[in-house]
Design a protein around this motif. Structure first.
Motif, PDB file in Angstrom:
ATOM      1  N   GLN A 204      85.431  62.017  38.112  1.00  0.00           N
ATOM      2  CA  GLN A 204      84.861  62.025  36.763  1.00  0.00           C
ATOM      3  C   GLN A 204      83.934  63.216  36.564  1.00  0.00           C
ATOM      4  OE1 GLN A 204      81.985  58.883  35.707  1.00  0.00           O
ATOM      5  NE2 GLN A 204      83.189  58.534  33.858  1.00  0.00           N
ATOM      6  N   ARG A 208      84.956  66.227  33.894  1.00  0.00           N
ATOM      7  CA  ARG A 208      84.078  66.441  32.725  1.00  0.00           C
ATOM      8  C   ARG A 208      83.502  67.841  32.740  1.00  0.00           C
ATOM      9  NH1 ARG A 208      80.576  60.864  31.720  1.00  0.00           N
ATOM     10  NH2 ARG A 208      82.305  59.641  30.880  1.00  0.00           N
ATOM     11  N   ASP A 212      84.289  70.335  29.733  1.00  0.00           N
ATOM     12  CA  ASP A 212      83.162  70.777  28.908  1.00  0.00           C
ATOM     13  C   ASP A 212      82.942  72.285  29.014  1.00  0.00           C
ATOM     14  OD1 ASP A 212      82.772  68.172  28.184  1.00  0.00           O
ATOM     15  OD2 ASP A 212      81.038  67.831  29.501  1.00  0.00           O
TER      16      ASP A 212
END
Length: 216
Positions: A204, A208, A212
């Motif tokens: 995760q 991310r 991002d």
């Protein structure tokens, strides 16, 4: 044998010689699990591989050279497994590579002989233990191991998954690999077979970060 050839004193010219080199690497991996790096000896590797000690030194300078060749073989095996998984999977986005690569690495940690002690260069004095000083540049002697791994993964990702090539991607991938390395080390310190919750957190975190940082 790929990149591993560059670590050998001489390249095996015959099939028999190549098989001997592979046997020595196989026995090295098994001994790393059994006795650890410090107790590993070239004499025992040669004995168990059923080759004369002189033959060992025809191909490797010392046990450091042997372990370096094993690390390179591990990296090649990992990249081949990842490439096969990419070919077989239907990835929705190139960042899906994160889960796939982490799963392959974890599986190798759990099942590949010697991988818990030396994966892609850095030598642990024992599974989940401290790293051997000087082994952070074991793969090519010039760059840190994670830089070499990032370069190989970058080529694979750009070629097969149409990732956004460029300096920004290269930097982000290196950061992602450093983060993955740190969290997975934590997962295997917490549990010798790898703490599942920390492995999930690792996936995760890295997905991310890449999404991002580089956008969709």
């Amino acid at each position: 044998m790929g990149v591993m050839r560059s670590t050998l004193r001489r390249r095996p010219a015959q099939r028999r010689s190549a098989e001997r080199v592979e046997r020595m690497l196989d026995e090295c991996a098994l001994l790393l699990d059994e006795v650890g790096y410090e107790a590993l000896t070239t004499k025992e590797v040669a004995r168990r591989a059923e080759v004369p000690i002189g033959t060992f030194y025809q191909f490797f300078h010392d046990k450091q050279g042997l372990v370096r060749a094993l690390a390179l073989r591990n990296l090649e095996a990992f990249l081949e497994r990842v490439a096969e998984r990419i070919a077989a999977a239907e990835l929705g986005h190139w960042t899906d590579l994160v889960d796939l690569a982490v799963d392959e690495f974890v599986d190798m940690k759990r099942t590949t002989p010697g991988f818990s002690v030396v994966d892609f260069g850095q030598v642990l004095l024992g599974p989940g233990g401290a790293a051997l000083e000087g082994s952070r540049r074991a793969l090519d002697g010039a760059h840190e191991n994670n830089v070499v791994v990032a370069d190989r993964l970058r080529a694979l990702t750009v070629e097969q998954l149409d990732a956004p090539a460029g300096p920004g991607f290269d930097r982000a991938l290196l950061v992602a690999i450093e983060a993955t390395d740190a969290v997975l080390k934590l997962a295997f310190r917490a549990d010798p077979s790898g703490d599942e919750e920390l492995i999930a957190e690792c996936k995760q975190l890295v997905r991310r970060y890449l999404a991002d940082h580089l956008g969709h």
